[in-house]
Design a protein around this motif. Structure first.
Motif, mmCIF file in Angstrom:
data_model
loop_
_atom_site.group_PDB
_atom_site.id
_atom_site.type_symbol
_atom_site.label_atom_id
_atom_site.label_comp_id
_atom_site.label_asym_id
_atom_site.label_seq_id
_atom_site.Cartn_x
_atom_site.Cartn_y
_atom_site.Cartn_z
ATOM 1 N N TYR A 1 0.855 -1.187 0.000
ATOM 2 C CA TYR A 1 0.000 0.000 0.000
ATOM 3 C C TYR A 1 0.888 1.233 0.000
ATOM 4 O O TYR A 1 1.930 1.253 0.680
ATOM 5 C CB TYR A 1 -0.901 0.021 1.244
ATOM 6 N N PRO A 2 0.489 2.286 -0.764
ATOM 7 C CA PRO A 2 1.298 3.512 -0.732
ATOM 8 C C PRO A 2 1.287 4.142 0.661
ATOM 9 O O PRO A 2 0.315 3.977 1.401
ATOM 10 C CB PRO A 2 0.612 4.426 -1.763
ATOM 11 N N GLY A 3 2.375 4.852 0.992
ATOM 12 C CA GLY A 3 2.510 5.448 2.332
ATOM 13 C C GLY A 3 1.343 6.340 2.689
ATOM 14 O O GLY A 3 0.835 6.310 3.819
ATOM 15 N N TRP A 4 0.876 7.171 1.729
ATOM 16 C CA TRP A 4 -0.229 8.106 2.028
ATOM 17 C C TRP A 4 -1.500 7.334 2.402
ATOM 18 O O TRP A 4 -2.282 7.755 3.246
ATOM 19 C CB TRP A 4 -0.475 9.064 0.851
ATOM 20 N N ALA A 5 -1.691 6.134 1.745
ATOM 21 C CA ALA A 5 -2.905 5.339 2.028
ATOM 22 C C ALA A 5 -2.839 4.776 3.450
ATOM 23 O O ALA A 5 -3.844 4.759 4.180
ATOM 24 C CB ALA A 5 -3.045 4.209 1.015
ATOM 25 N N VAL A 6 -1.622 4.366 3.865
ATOM 26 C CA VAL A 6 -1.470 3.836 5.229
ATOM 27 C C VAL A 6 -1.766 4.937 6.242
ATOM 28 O O VAL A 6 -2.504 4.737 7.220
ATOM 29 C CB VAL A 6 -0.039 3.273 5.434
ATOM 30 N N LEU A 7 -1.219 6.133 5.982
ATOM 31 C CA LEU A 7 -1.430 7.255 6.905
ATOM 32 C C LEU A 7 -2.911 7.641 6.971
ATOM 33 O O LEU A 7 -3.473 7.869 8.053
ATOM 34 C CB LEU A 7 -0.593 8.441 6.433
ATOM 35 N N LEU A 8 -3.539 7.680 5.803
ATOM 36 C CA LEU A 8 -4.963 8.010 5.740
ATOM 37 C C LEU A 8 -5.793 6.973 6.515
ATOM 38 O O LEU A 8 -6.718 7.329 7.272
ATOM 39 C CB LEU A 8 -5.412 8.029 4.275
ATOM 40 N N ALA A 9 -5.438 5.695 6.342
ATOM 41 C CA ALA A 9 -6.171 4.621 7.042
ATOM 42 C C ALA A 9 -6.014 4.796 8.553
ATOM 43 O O ALA A 9 -6.967 4.626 9.321
ATOM 44 C CB ALA A 9 -5.638 3.262 6.593
ATOM 45 N N ALA A 10 -4.772 5.158 8.991
ATOM 46 C CA ALA A 10 -4.533 5.351 10.427
ATOM 47 C C ALA A 10 -5.374 6.516 10.954
ATOM 48 O O ALA A 10 -5.999 6.420 12.021
ATOM 49 C CB ALA A 10 -3.051 5.599 10.678
#
Ligand code: GTP
Length: 390
Positions: free
Chosen positions: A92-101
């Motif tokens: 998963y792209p980093g921005w997607a992980v951050l958004l999910a968090a």
């Protein structure tokens, strides 16, 4: 229900006449704890079960939100480690992980504020699903080392299952964790140790969560039962089993007010054992206690007169009857006095009573004052009689 310990218990039944020791095996305590979720809560009534459930939900709701917030922080940390290159990504792209968090953290905070559990449940499941996917479920086709990430994610269901009070939430969480595990195995095959170890791991996660949850619920039920017992003791007269003054003050005014509101008939009576001091002096306090217990039993049976009765203190009793016509109430008091006199023949104990029927707009206190005045007149007129307030 047994709240502590997980040892299986061996019960020895010893026959006193022989040396034969029969050994009976009971279900291990931890099995009872798990089953506590699924079987009726023993002697608790439906209303009590609901009260207990509400109390558990109120107590655990902030912690469940806290666990999900913790999951969101964990996901953000894993995302940061991925961005630093210290941890391999899972596709998963980093921005997607951050958004999910961020989304999970916001969902967990919102969950804590929602009153209705039907709104909280989908939000909680969504948070678990997002954490499960971004922490431990790579997209199909991506290859990534999963063991440790899945391990991190599985800490959450253990904590959540330990905290949940509703079976629906529990069942949905178990189903969701199993679904994520199935998808993981389907898309990426079993990790290092093979399918047997993988499923053992998944099922152990769920079993430990349920075990802790069962223990917590069993403990909550025990504490609730103790609280009910204390509540009962606080309003019960230990000698007669009737309500005590605190119990009377809690129940009688509410019943009186409700009956007045509904325009129903209301009668009260003060009852007092005659020359009780001399009974005590002549026959001893134990005999005096038995006199009070006899009167308590006659009143508790309610076959003579239905209503709310209490021992206010000493040898003074009070009775409140709703919907009993005045003539019937007075006849009931006479029956009670006769039954008491018959039961007390050896001690020659008698009973005086003061009766007051409700007047329009009258408060309980005012009605009791009239009954008390009638009792006073009954005593002054020679005792062993019931008088009705004018
Ligand atoms: N055995 C026993 N005696 C009690 C208890 N509580 C109060 N008493 C006694 O009850 C007696 C009440 O006496 P009084 O108030 O003088 O009334 P009485 O002797 O019944 O006289 P009258 O009411 O005028 O007929 C006292 O001697 C108290 O010690 C109790 O729980 N057990």
């Amino acid at each position: 229900m047994h709240a502590g310990g997980s040892r299986s218990r061996r019960v020895r039944a010893m026959n006193p006449k022989s040396s034969d020791h029969r050994v009976a095996w009971e279900a291990p305590a931890f099995a009872n704890d798990i089953l506590a979720f699924w079987r009726p809560r023993g002697t608790l009534s439906r209303a009590e079960r609901e009260e207990l459930l509400r109390a558990q939900v109120a107590a655990t709701r902030p912690v469940i939100s806290g666990v999900l917030c913790g999951g969101a922080v964990l996901l953000a940390l894993v995302g940061a480690l991925e961005a630093l290159g210290w941890v391999p990504g899972i596709g998963y792209p980093g921005w997607a992980v951050l958004l999910a968090a961020l989304a999970t953290g916001a969902g967990a905070l919102l969950m804590g504020r929602l009153r209705d559990w039907r709104a909280r449940l989908p939000l909680m499941l969504a948070c678990i699903a997002v954490l499960g996917v971004f922490l431990s479920l790579p997209p199909p086709g991506a290859s990534a080392p999963l063991t440790l990430r899945a391990g991190l994610f599985h800490l959450l269901p253990i904590a959540l299952l330990a905290l949940m009070a509703r079976r629906t939430a529990l069942a949905c969480t178990v189903a969701l964790v199993l679904a994520l595990a199935l998808l993981r195995a389907h898309w990426h095959g079993a990790p290092g140790g093979g399918p047997a170890l993988y499923w053992l791991y998944v099922l152990t996660t769920l079993a430990f969560g349920l075990l802790l949850g069962g223990y917590r619920v069993a403990f909550a039920v025990q504490m609730y039962r103790a609280r009910l017992r204390l509540r009962e003791q606080a309003i019960t007269d230990a000698l007669t089993g009737l309500l005590n003054r605190a119990g009377w003050n809690r129940e009688a005014p509410a019943r009186h007010a409700e009956a007045v509101r509904d325009g129903r008939g209301l009668s009260v009576a003060f009852l007092d054992v005659d020359r009780f001091k001399s009974i005590n002096d002549r026959h001893g306090h134990e005999a005096g206690d038995r006199v009070l217990q006899t009167l308590g039993t006659l009143l508790r049976g309610r076959e003579i007169l239905p209503g709310t009765c209490a021992r206010l203190g000493g040898e003074e009793f009070v009775l409140l009857a709703i919907d009993t016509p005045p003539v019937e109430f007075e006849a009931g008091i006479e029956r009670l006095r006769a039954r008491f006199r018959d039961a007390m023949l050896p001690l020659q104990a008698t009973l005086s009573a003061g009766i007051a029927h409700h007047r329009p707009g009258e408060t309980l206190a005012a009605q009791l004052r009239r009954a008390d005045a009638a009792l006073y007149r009954a005593k002054a007129a020679g005792r062993d009689r019931a008088l009705v307030s004018d």
